[in-house]
Write an enzyme that holds these catalytic residues in place. Structure first.
Site, PDB file in Angstrom:
ATOM      1  CG  ASP A  75      34.585  51.640  40.577  1.00  0.00           C
ATOM      2  OD1 ASP A  75      33.633  51.861  39.952  1.00  0.00           O
ATOM      3  OD2 ASP A  75      34.823  50.349  40.961  1.00  0.00           O
ATOM      4  CD  GLN A 110      37.428  38.422  38.356  1.00  0.00           C
ATOM      5  OE1 GLN A 110      37.474  37.554  38.471  1.00  0.00           O
ATOM      6  NE2 GLN A 110      38.651  39.288  38.560  1.00  0.00           N
ATOM      7  CG  HIS A 146      38.895  44.804  39.802  1.00  0.00           C
ATOM      8  ND1 HIS A 146      38.423  43.854  38.941  1.00  0.00           N
ATOM      9  CD2 HIS A 146      37.943  45.295  40.121  1.00  0.00           C
ATOM     10  CE1 HIS A 146      37.470  43.389  39.055  1.00  0.00           C
ATOM     11  NE2 HIS A 146      36.839  44.315  39.834  1.00  0.00           N
TER      12      HIS A 146
END
Length: 136
Positions: free
Chosen positions: A29, A90, A96
């Site tokens: 990430d 989100q 994801h």
């Protein structure tokens, strides 16, 4: 399409890819909340879990299954999280899965700690929800 994850898939945006196959990709990430915070995505753009074809869903979670032990090895536990829609948190409308290393000394708590206002449902409200949500 102006999706950052789609641009990662096409390699327009560089990232630290941890795993990749024909249908899925896993990478670190860019804005981690813990060391080793990892994302797993389907390569084809789908906004929400229910938009995934069954075979892609299976492949996505096969990759989650492969990556979880690696992430888990960092702290001993892993939070597996999916925000499914904008109101759920989100930020990028491309499915994801977050794999976040967790320890008993991090600043996060259980999922219930995310909600400051607890709800109290009556028996009839629970029955109504049950009837709305059951599949069997």
């Amino acid at each position: 399409m102006d999706c950052i994850f789609c641009k990662i898939v096409t390699k327009e945006i560089p990232t630290k890819i941890l795993y990749e196959d024909d249908d899925t990709m896993s990478f670190l990430d860019a804005f981690p909340v813990a060391k080793g915070h990892t994302l797993v995505i389907p390569k084809k753009h789908h906004a929400k879990i229910q938009d995934l074809p069954s075979d892609v869903n299976q492949k996505l979670f096969n990759t989650v299954h492969k990556m979880t032990p690696k992430v888990d090895s960092l702290q001993g536990s892993t939070l597996v999280a999916i925000h499914n829609g904008k109101d759920s948190g989100q930020e990028i409308p491309h499915v994801h899965v977050h794999l976040i290393p967790r320890s008993n000394t991090d600043s996060a708590g259980p999922v219930h700690s995310m909600f400051k206002d607890k709800i109290d449902l009556s028996d009839s409200e629970i029955d109504s929800l049950y009837n709305q949500l059951k599949i069997i």
